[in-house]
Design a protein around this motif. Structure first.
Motif, PDB file in Angstrom:
ATOM      1  N   GLU A  53       0.836  -1.203   0.000  1.00 47.60           N
ATOM      2  CA  GLU A  53       0.000   0.000   0.000  1.00 47.60           C
ATOM      3  C   GLU A  53       0.872   1.256   0.000  1.00 47.60           C
ATOM      4  O   GLU A  53       0.548   2.238  -0.657  1.00 47.60           O
ATOM      5  N   ALA A  54       1.969   1.194   0.744  1.00 46.95           N
ATOM      6  CA  ALA A  54       2.874   2.353   0.818  1.00 46.95           C
ATOM      7  C   ALA A  54       3.507   2.668  -0.529  1.00 46.95           C
ATOM      8  O   ALA A  54       3.927   3.785  -0.783  1.00 46.95           O
ATOM      9  N   VAL A  55       3.557   1.671  -1.407  1.00 48.93           N
ATOM     10  CA  VAL A  55       4.090   1.882  -2.754  1.00 48.93           C
ATOM     11  C   VAL A  55       2.977   2.311  -3.711  1.00 48.93           C
ATOM     12  O   VAL A  55       3.169   3.174  -4.557  1.00 48.93           O
ATOM     13  N   VAL A  56       1.807   1.727  -3.571  1.00 48.94           N
ATOM     14  CA  VAL A  56       0.703   1.974  -4.497  1.00 48.94           C
ATOM     15  C   VAL A  56       0.089   3.354  -4.303  1.00 48.94           C
ATOM     16  O   VAL A  56      -0.208   4.047  -5.282  1.00 48.94           O
ATOM     17  N   ILE A  57      -0.115   3.791  -3.061  1.00 53.31           N
ATOM     18  CA  ILE A  57      -0.782   5.078  -2.793  1.00 53.31           C
ATOM     19  C   ILE A  57      -0.045   6.258  -3.426  1.00 53.31           C
ATOM     20  O   ILE A  57      -0.669   7.127  -4.030  1.00 53.31           O
ATOM     21  N   PRO A  58       1.296   6.349  -3.358  1.00 53.90           N
ATOM     22  CA  PRO A  58       1.974   7.469  -4.015  1.00 53.90           C
ATOM     23  C   PRO A  58       1.885   7.455  -5.541  1.00 53.90           C
ATOM     24  O   PRO A  58       2.236   8.427  -6.194  1.00 53.90           O
ATOM     25  N   LEU A  59       1.415   6.359  -6.122  1.00 54.27           N
ATOM     26  CA  LEU A  59       1.255   6.337  -7.571  1.00 54.27           C
ATOM     27  C   LEU A  59       0.173   7.306  -8.045  1.00 54.27           C
ATOM     28  O   LEU A  59       0.217   7.763  -9.186  1.00 54.27           O
ATOM     29  N   LEU A  60      -0.779   7.643  -7.185  1.00 56.16           N
ATOM     30  CA  LEU A  60      -1.817   8.610  -7.548  1.00 56.16           C
ATOM     31  C   LEU A  60      -1.209   9.967  -7.901  1.00 56.16           C
ATOM     32  O   LEU A  60      -1.377  10.439  -9.026  1.00 56.16           O
ATOM     33  N   PRO A  61      -0.472  10.625  -7.004  1.00 57.42           N
ATOM     34  CA  PRO A  61       0.114  11.917  -7.396  1.00 57.42           C
ATOM     35  C   PRO A  61       1.159  11.784  -8.502  1.00 57.42           C
ATOM     36  O   PRO A  61       1.300  12.670  -9.335  1.00 57.42           O
ATOM     37  N   THR A  62       1.859  10.654  -8.533  1.00 57.03           N
ATOM     38  CA  THR A  62       2.838  10.455  -9.594  1.00 57.03           C
ATOM     39  C   THR A  62       2.146  10.383 -10.949  1.00 57.03           C
ATOM     40  O   THR A  62       2.586  11.001 -11.926  1.00 57.03           O
ATOM     41  N   GLY A  63       1.060   9.653 -11.021  1.00 60.05           N
ATOM     42  CA  GLY A  63       0.301   9.550 -12.271  1.00 60.05           C
ATOM     43  C   GLY A  63      -0.283  10.881 -12.699  1.00 60.05           C
ATOM     44  O   GLY A  63      -0.263  11.237 -13.883  1.00 60.05           O
ATOM     45  N   ILE A  64      -0.795  11.631 -11.743  1.00 58.01           N
ATOM     46  CA  ILE A  64      -1.349  12.956 -12.058  1.00 58.01           C
ATOM     47  C   ILE A  64      -0.255  13.865 -12.601  1.00 58.01           C
ATOM     48  O   ILE A  64      -0.467  14.592 -13.568  1.00 58.01           O
ATOM     49  N   SER A  65       0.919  13.833 -11.987  1.00 61.39           N
ATOM     50  CA  SER A  65       2.038  14.662 -12.465  1.00 61.39           C
ATOM     51  C   SER A  65       2.447  14.276 -13.875  1.00 61.39           C
ATOM     52  O   SER A  65       2.712  15.130 -14.715  1.00 61.39           O
ATOM     53  N   TRP A  66       2.508  12.982 -14.126  1.00 60.16           N
ATOM     54  CA  TRP A  66       2.905  12.531 -15.450  1.00 60.16           C
ATOM     55  C   TRP A  66       1.910  12.997 -16.506  1.00 60.16           C
ATOM     56  O   TRP A  66       2.303  13.536 -17.536  1.00 60.16           O
ATOM     57  N   VAL A  67       0.634  12.826 -16.237  1.00 58.64           N
ATOM     58  CA  VAL A  67      -0.393  13.231 -17.199  1.00 58.64           C
ATOM     59  C   VAL A  67      -0.374  14.750 -17.388  1.00 58.64           C
ATOM     60  O   VAL A  67      -0.445  15.243 -18.517  1.00 58.64           O
ATOM     61  N   ALA A  68      -0.252  15.501 -16.306  1.00 56.53           N
ATOM     62  CA  ALA A  68      -0.232  16.964 -16.407  1.00 56.53           C
ATOM     63  C   ALA A  68       0.976  17.430 -17.216  1.00 56.53           C
ATOM     64  O   ALA A  68       0.862  18.309 -18.079  1.00 56.53           O
ATOM     65  N   GLY A  69       2.146  16.857 -16.952  1.00 61.36           N
ATOM     66  CA  GLY A  69       3.344  17.226 -17.700  1.00 61.36           C
ATOM     67  C   GLY A  69       3.265  16.830 -19.161  1.00 61.36           C
ATOM     68  O   GLY A  69       3.740  17.534 -20.048  1.00 61.36           O
ATOM     69  N   TRP A  70       2.636  15.708 -19.439  1.00 56.82           N
ATOM     70  CA  TRP A  70       2.504  15.226 -20.821  1.00 56.82           C
ATOM     71  C   TRP A  70       1.514  16.075 -21.604  1.00 56.82           C
ATOM     72  O   TRP A  70       1.722  16.357 -22.776  1.00 56.82           O
ATOM     73  N   ARG A  71       0.444  16.515 -20.954  1.00 52.51           N
ATOM     74  CA  ARG A  71      -0.602  17.272 -21.638  1.00 52.51           C
ATOM     75  C   ARG A  71      -0.252  18.754 -21.813  1.00 52.51           C
ATOM     76  O   ARG A  71      -0.769  19.407 -22.713  1.00 52.51           O
ATOM     77  N   ALA A  72       0.603  19.302 -20.970  1.00 56.00           N
ATOM     78  CA  ALA A  72       0.932  20.730 -21.048  1.00 56.00           C
ATOM     79  C   ALA A  72       1.754  21.021 -22.302  1.00 56.00           C
ATOM     80  O   ALA A  72       2.563  20.207 -22.737  1.00 56.00           O
ATOM     81  N   ARG A  73       1.527  22.181 -22.868  1.00 57.04           N
ATOM     82  CA  ARG A  73       2.256  22.566 -24.070  1.00 57.04           C
ATOM     83  C   ARG A  73       3.696  22.934 -23.730  1.00 57.04           C
ATOM     84  O   ARG A  73       3.982  23.447 -22.661  1.00 57.04           O
ATOM     85  N   HIS A  74       4.582  22.703 -24.675  1.00 51.52           N
ATOM     86  CA  HIS A  74       5.993  23.052 -24.529  1.00 51.52           C
ATOM     87  C   HIS A  74       6.154  24.564 -24.651  1.00 51.52           C
ATOM     88  O   HIS A  74       5.511  25.190 -25.481  1.00 51.52           O
TER      89      HIS A  74
END
Length: 85
Positions: A53-74
């Motif tokens: 659980e300690a590994v899985v729970i931080p995947l939420l903010p990590t996933g959000i960061s990845w998607v936000a960084g991927w979707r933002a324009r350069h």
């Protein structure tokens, strides 16, 4: 042999970085809210062992960061030569 040295201005913080940081913050707040809401029950995901659980729970903010960084324009760097943009 070489041309004059090229000096670059301080690059602005890209929108990608700003949105990724914002996404991490929002995701972390959401994860913290969930943890506080279920504080009496320390097992958030019953099918997983506590250590996982300690590994899985931080995947939420990590996933959000990845998607936000991927979707933002350069953010273009007008101070760079066209071949390096």
């Amino acid at each position: 042999m070489h041309g004059e040295p090229v000096s670059y201005s301080k690059p602005p913080t890209e929108a990608k970085v700003k949105w990724a940081a914002f996404g991490t913050f929002v995701g972390s707040v959401a994860a913290t809210a969930v943890l506080q809401a279920v504080d009496a029950d320390h097992s958030l995901i019953e099918v997983l062992p506590d250590w996982l659980e300690a590994v899985v729970i931080p995947l939420l903010p990590t996933g959000i960061s990845w998607v936000a960084g991927w979707r933002a324009r350069h953010t273009a760097r007008p101070d760079l030569p066209a071949s390096q943009r």
